[in-house]
Design an enzyme around this catalytic site. Structure first.
Site, mmCIF file in Angstrom:
data_model
loop_
_atom_site.group_PDB
_atom_site.id
_atom_site.type_symbol
_atom_site.label_atom_id
_atom_site.label_comp_id
_atom_site.label_asym_id
_atom_site.label_seq_id
_atom_site.Cartn_x
_atom_site.Cartn_y
_atom_site.Cartn_z
ATOM 1 N N SER A 31 0.829 -1.212 0.000
ATOM 2 C CA SER A 31 0.000 0.000 0.000
ATOM 3 C C SER A 31 0.857 1.254 0.000
ATOM 4 O O SER A 31 1.783 1.386 0.805
ATOM 5 C CB SER A 31 -0.861 0.049 1.265
ATOM 6 O OG SER A 31 -1.723 -1.048 1.289
ATOM 7 N N HIS A 62 -4.564 -0.270 -4.787
ATOM 8 C CA HIS A 62 -3.823 -1.431 -5.257
ATOM 9 C C HIS A 62 -4.144 -1.646 -6.722
ATOM 10 O O HIS A 62 -5.260 -1.999 -7.065
ATOM 11 C CB HIS A 62 -4.205 -2.672 -4.460
ATOM 12 C CG HIS A 62 -3.698 -2.634 -3.059
ATOM 13 N ND1 HIS A 62 -2.506 -3.168 -2.683
ATOM 14 C CD2 HIS A 62 -4.219 -2.074 -1.947
ATOM 15 C CE1 HIS A 62 -2.308 -2.957 -1.390
ATOM 16 N NE2 HIS A 62 -3.328 -2.303 -0.921
ATOM 17 N N HIS A 84 -5.683 -9.659 -0.922
ATOM 18 C CA HIS A 84 -5.607 -9.704 0.542
ATOM 19 C C HIS A 84 -6.599 -10.716 1.110
ATOM 20 O O HIS A 84 -7.672 -10.923 0.537
ATOM 21 C CB HIS A 84 -5.939 -8.331 1.127
ATOM 22 C CG HIS A 84 -4.894 -7.298 0.854
ATOM 23 N ND1 HIS A 84 -4.848 -6.594 -0.317
ATOM 24 C CD2 HIS A 84 -3.847 -6.870 1.592
ATOM 25 C CE1 HIS A 84 -3.810 -5.772 -0.282
ATOM 26 N NE2 HIS A 84 -3.190 -5.912 0.855
ATOM 27 N N TYR A 86 -8.519 -10.298 3.581
ATOM 28 C CA TYR A 86 -9.795 -9.673 3.963
ATOM 29 C C TYR A 86 -10.746 -9.477 2.791
ATOM 30 O O TYR A 86 -11.900 -9.136 2.982
ATOM 31 C CB TYR A 86 -9.563 -8.344 4.698
ATOM 32 C CG TYR A 86 -8.769 -7.306 3.934
ATOM 33 C CD1 TYR A 86 -9.316 -6.634 2.850
ATOM 34 C CD2 TYR A 86 -7.457 -7.013 4.300
ATOM 35 C CE1 TYR A 86 -8.576 -5.694 2.154
ATOM 36 C CE2 TYR A 86 -6.719 -6.079 3.604
ATOM 37 C CZ TYR A 86 -7.277 -5.422 2.535
ATOM 38 O OH TYR A 86 -6.549 -4.506 1.837
ATOM 39 N N GLU A 87 -10.260 -9.696 1.565
ATOM 40 C CA GLU A 87 -11.166 -9.596 0.412
ATOM 41 C C GLU A 87 -12.093 -10.810 0.343
ATOM 42 O O GLU A 87 -13.049 -10.797 -0.437
ATOM 43 C CB GLU A 87 -10.359 -9.481 -0.884
ATOM 44 C CG GLU A 87 -9.595 -8.174 -0.992
ATOM 45 C CD GLU A 87 -8.714 -8.125 -2.236
ATOM 46 O OE1 GLU A 87 -9.262 -8.142 -3.349
ATOM 47 O OE2 GLU A 87 -7.488 -8.099 -2.091
ATOM 48 N N ALA A 114 2.752 -2.029 3.863
ATOM 49 C CA ALA A 114 2.559 -0.949 4.829
ATOM 50 C C ALA A 114 2.225 -1.626 6.148
ATOM 51 O O ALA A 114 1.502 -2.624 6.155
ATOM 52 C CB ALA A 114 1.405 -0.063 4.387
ATOM 53 N N MET A 213 -1.666 -6.561 7.204
ATOM 54 C CA MET A 213 -2.712 -7.460 6.704
ATOM 55 C C MET A 213 -2.287 -8.228 5.452
ATOM 56 O O MET A 213 -3.141 -8.631 4.659
ATOM 57 C CB MET A 213 -3.981 -6.657 6.408
ATOM 58 C CG MET A 213 -4.510 -5.869 7.604
ATOM 59 S SD MET A 213 -5.940 -4.876 7.162
ATOM 60 C CE MET A 213 -6.038 -3.767 8.580
ATOM 61 N N SER A 214 -0.999 -8.417 5.265
ATOM 62 C CA SER A 214 -0.574 -9.089 4.025
ATOM 63 C C SER A 214 0.729 -9.838 4.235
ATOM 64 O O SER A 214 1.122 -10.124 5.365
ATOM 65 C CB SER A 214 -0.381 -8.045 2.923
ATOM 66 O OG SER A 214 0.713 -7.193 3.235
ATOM 67 N N ASN A 237 2.149 4.121 10.608
ATOM 68 C CA ASN A 237 1.482 4.621 11.836
ATOM 69 C C ASN A 237 1.967 3.809 13.019
ATOM 70 O O ASN A 237 2.560 2.749 12.841
ATOM 71 C CB ASN A 237 -0.050 4.447 11.693
ATOM 72 C CG ASN A 237 -0.433 2.998 11.426
ATOM 73 O OD1 ASN A 237 -0.357 2.519 10.286
ATOM 74 N ND2 ASN A 237 -0.815 2.282 12.464
ATOM 75 N N HIS A 249 -7.233 4.265 6.356
ATOM 76 C CA HIS A 249 -6.573 3.741 5.155
ATOM 77 C C HIS A 249 -5.866 4.879 4.410
ATOM 78 O O HIS A 249 -4.794 4.696 3.840
ATOM 79 C CB HIS A 249 -7.606 3.055 4.262
ATOM 80 C CG HIS A 249 -7.025 2.463 3.009
ATOM 81 N ND1 HIS A 249 -6.023 1.505 3.026
ATOM 82 C CD2 HIS A 249 -7.296 2.688 1.698
ATOM 83 C CE1 HIS A 249 -5.703 1.167 1.778
ATOM 84 N NE2 HIS A 249 -6.461 1.874 0.953
HETATM 85 N N1 HPA Z 1 -2.618 -2.422 11.413
HETATM 86 C C1 HPA Z 1 -2.782 -3.333 10.428
HETATM 87 N N2 HPA Z 1 -2.398 -3.116 9.188
HETATM 88 C C2 HPA Z 1 -1.808 -1.949 8.907
HETATM 89 C C3 HPA Z 1 -1.605 -0.964 9.876
HETATM 90 C C4 HPA Z 1 -2.039 -1.210 11.213
HETATM 91 O O1 HPA Z 1 -1.882 -0.396 12.129
HETATM 92 N N3 HPA Z 1 -0.995 0.082 9.264
HETATM 93 C C5 HPA Z 1 -0.839 -0.265 7.965
HETATM 94 N N4 HPA Z 1 -1.322 -1.486 7.733
#
Ligand code: HPA
Length: 278
Positions: A31, A62, A84, A86-87, A114, A213-214, A237, A249
Site C-alpha cells: 500500500s 492497489h 488480501h 480480507y477480500e 505498509a 494485513m498481508s 502509523n 486507510h
Molecule cells: N494495522 C494493520 N495493518 C496496517 C496498519 C495497522 O496499524 N498500518 C498499515 N497497515
C-alpha cells in the site's frame, strides 16, 4: 484443472509475452508503494486481467498489473497490487501471483507492505526489514491437498526470511544513506479492521514489532516453492492506542508514499547486488 495447471497456464502466457526477458527477482509492492514501479526502465506492463487464470484485487490504492523492467541493469518482475485475505477470496489465491513469478523463473522475492509499528520509537516513514513473522491471520495458502509439483507438504520456516538477503539489504541501506533502517518481527492479521488497543498490547507481548494485513501468505508459498525471501515494511502509523486519534486507510496510503522515498533509494542499490548474488 488443478491449481498447478492454472499457474502453468499463467506462466506460459507470461513467458510468451516476455520473449527473451527472464527476471530472477520478483518484487511485490504494498500500500502506498505502487509508484516504485516507475523506477523500472524499459518497462513492460501486463494487466492481471489479461493473464489467463490470474486473480485480480479489489482494494483501492492497489493496482493490478505485472510490470517487468530493469533496475540498475537487473531485470525485475514486479506485482503492483496484491490479493488480501480480507477480500474474502480463497486462501490459495493469496499466493497465486508469487507462484506465477516462480513459474517464470523468479528465484529471489522481495515483499513490501505498509504496517503499523508496535514500537513507539519507530514511527511513520521508517522502514523495517522483516526478520521473522507470526501468522496470526488464521489464513494459510497451503491448506488443502498438497501438490508436490508446487512444493513439499510440510515446508520448513526456520530461515523463512533470508538472513543473507537481509545482510545485503543492510549494505544497500548504508550505501543509500538510509541510516534508520530497523528490523523486526511482522505479525499478520486478517483485517480488514485495524486492531484494538488491547490487541496491540497483546501483540507487543507476543514479541511482534509491526502489524499488517498481508505478506505472510506470500512468504509461505514462496518458501514452499523454494524461493529466497526478503521483506521490507514501510511503517505508516503507530499501532492503535499508541498514538492520538483514529487509524485510516488514507493515512496508510499517504504515509506509505513517504516511506517510498528511502525504499526506492534502498532498492536501487540492493537490486544490482541481488543480480550479482547466486
Ligand atoms: N494495522 C494493520 N495493518 C496496517 C496498519 C495497522 O496499524 N498500518 C498499515 N497497515
Amino acid at each position: 484443472m488443478t491449481l498447478f495447471d492454472d499457474i502453468q497456464a499463467s506462466a506460459a502466457f507470461l513467458k510468451d509475452r516476455l520473449g527473451e526477458r527472464r527476471p530472477r527477482i520478483g518484487l511485490v509492492l504494498g500500500s502506498g508503494l505502487n509508484d516504485l514501479a516507475a523506477s523500472l526502465s524499459d518497462a513492460m506492463e501486463i494487466e492481471y486481467s489479461a493473464i489467463p487464470r490470474f486473480p485480480t484485487t479489489t482494494v483501492s490504492g492497489h493496482h493490478g498489473k505485472l510490470i517487468v523492467g530493469s533496475m540498475g541493469g537487473v531485470e525485475v518482475a514486479c506485482l503492483q497490487g496484491r490479493v488480501h485475505a480480507y477480500e474474502g477470496q480463497p486462501a490459495e489465491k493469496l499466493g497465486y501471483g508469487v507462484r506465477t513469478l516462480a513459474g517464470i523463473g523468479v528465484e529471489i522475492l522481495i515483499l513490501t507492505n505498509a504496517a503499523g509499528s508496535l514500537r513507539s520509537d519507530v514511527g511513520p516513514g521508517r522502514l523495517m526489514l522483516i526478520e521473522d513473522h507470526i501468522n496470526f491471520s488464521g489464513v494459510n495458502p497451503l491448506v488443502g491437498e498438497n501438490d508436490d509439483r508446487l512444493g513439499p507438504r510440510f515446508p520448513d520456516m526456520t530461515d523463512a526470511w533470508s538472513a543473507d538477503l537481509r545482510e545485503l539489504a543492510q549494505k544497500a541501506a548504508a550505501d543509500a544513506h538510509v541510516d534508520d533502517l530497523t528490523s523486526g518481527v511482522y505479525l499478520m492479521v486478517k483485517g480488514p479492521n485495524f486492531e484494538t488497543p488491547a490487541e496491540i498490547r497483546m501483540m507487543i507481548g507476543m514479541g511482534a514489532h509491526a502489524v499488517g494485513m498481508s505478506t505472510v501468505p506470500e512468504c509461505i508459498v514462496a518458501r514452499h516453492a523454494g524461493l529466497r525471501v526478503l521483506g521490507i515494511s514501510s511503517i505508516t502509523n503507530l499501532g492503535a492506542g499508541m498514538q492520538g486519534g483514529a487509524l485510516t486507510h488514507e493515512e496508510t496510503m499517504s504515509e506509505g508514499a513517504r516511506a517510498a522515498i528511502p525504499l526506492r533509494a534502498l532498492l536501487e542499490r540492493l537490486i544490482p547486488k541481488l543480480g550479482a548474488a547466486r
